[in-house]
Enzyme design. Structure first.
Site, short mmCIF file in Angstrom:
data_model
loop_
_atom_site.label_atom_id
_atom_site.label_comp_id
_atom_site.label_asym_id
_atom_site.label_seq_id
_atom_site.Cartn_x
_atom_site.Cartn_y
_atom_site.Cartn_z
N LYS A 177 0.86 -1.18 0.00
CA LYS A 177 0.00 0.00 0.00
C LYS A 177 0.89 1.23 0.00
CE LYS A 177 -3.58 2.36 2.62
NZ LYS A 177 -4.52 2.26 3.76
N LYS A 232 -2.27 -1.48 -3.78
CA LYS A 232 -3.12 -0.29 -3.72
C LYS A 232 -2.28 0.97 -3.78
CE LYS A 232 -6.15 1.77 -0.37
NZ LYS A 232 -6.41 1.88 1.03
#
Ligand code: PBG
Length: 308
Positions: A177, A232
């Site tokens: 992330k 992400k």
């Protein structure tokens, strides 16, 4: 001749929750997305099931009065998320429910972890995240999704859940992330943008310049017991999705985050492109890159379009 396909079974639908009854609230920066009261979320779960979407991801917009420095509302078994999990699982038992593990919807400073002397305290945070995961598993979550990026949290959560009899609860680690500007609209949606202390989460989220680090992060989370991993944001990071899928050959998910959703909406509203075609193309590209599933705010719209 198509090598990959996109179907409703590939989609995970994130929902934003608010307190109250039979009410929805528009989110200014995410046209077409609304915050839902629990009863409306149950209705959305029914829609998702009818459309063939297998999994929902729940995010609470916590009332400001319940936010604290330590985010303790995250541990309240009767908080908004846990209430929604129970209601959805009672009404629509066959739909999967995923819960985010991180403190940002609950803290006055908007960070995912505990701030001690203006720094994120990794290990103290992990201890709280373990409790948060247990409360969510107890409420009936099928998938626990730590999005906080603290080191060591997957192993700690896995151990605690196994000890508490939640061996069957899966962990989807937000493994790679990145500290990203594309999360802006999400922070509006959960009400953490106005309060975020310090400009960025770059001491715990990843540097956009890095690829090898993503593999190390994924390897750590898998070693600690993650069942599946997520990359992400999505579209600007398809190289990461592709590399993770190829190196680990494990269930790999990608998050088409709020800013990516908002870009397509804004461009379509300005007459620059065809919204539905652009969305379908973007999601198909996730599949081509190797994503087994995609979190998207357009999941219901896309599933309905695919059914047509
Ligand atoms: C919270 C969390 C964020 C997102 C999912 N979980 C925001 C952040 O890390 O600041 C972003 C999702 C999106 O932008 O759609 N830990």
């Amino acid at each position: 001749m198509a090598e990959v396909r996109l179907g409703p079974q590939d989609l995970i639908w994130p929902l934003f929750l608010i307190e109250g009854e039979n009410r929805v609230e528009p989110i200014a920066t995410m046209p077409g997305v609304e915050r839902l009261t629990v009863d409306r979320a149950v209705a959305a779960a029914r829609d998702a099931q009818a459309l063939g979407i297998p999994l929902l991801a729940l995010f609470p917009a916590t009332p400001p009065a319940l936010k604290t420095e330590d985010g303790r509302e995250a541990l309240n078994p009767a908080n908004l998320v846990c209430t929604a999990v129970r209601a959805i699982k009672a009404a629509v038992p066959d739909i999967g429910v995923m819960c985010d593990v991180a403190l940002d919807p609950y803290t006055t400073h908007g960070h995912d972890g505990l701030l001690i002397d203006d720094r994120i305290a990794n290990d103290a945070t992990v201890a709280v995240l373990v409790q948060q995961a247990l409360v969510q598993a107890e409420a009936g979550a099928d998938v626990i999704a730590p999005s906080d990026m603290m080191d060591g949290r997957i192993g700690a959560i896995r151990q605690a859940m196994d000890r508490a009899g939640h061996e069957q609860v899966l962990i989807m680690a937000y493994a790679a992330k990145y500290a990203s500007a594309f999360y802006g609209p999400f922070r509006d949606a959960v009400g953490s943008s106005g309060t975020l202390k310090g400009a960025s989460k770059s001491t715990y989220q990843m540097d956009s310049a890095n690829t090898d680090e993503a593999l190390r992060e994924v390897a750590l989370d898998l070693g600690e017991g993650a069942d599946m991993v997520m990359v992400k944001p999505g579209l600007p990071y398809l190289d990461i999705v592709s590399r993770v899928k190829r190196e680990f050959a494990l269930p790999t998910f990608a998050y088409q985050v709020s800013g990516e959703y908002a870009m397509i909406e804004a461009a379509a509203a300005a007459g620059c492109l065809d919204r539905d075609r652009a969305m379908l193309e973007a999601l198909l590209c996730f599949r081509r890159a190797g994503a087994d599933g995609i979190l998207t705010y357009a999941a219901h719209r896309v599933a309905a379009a695919l059914a047509r």
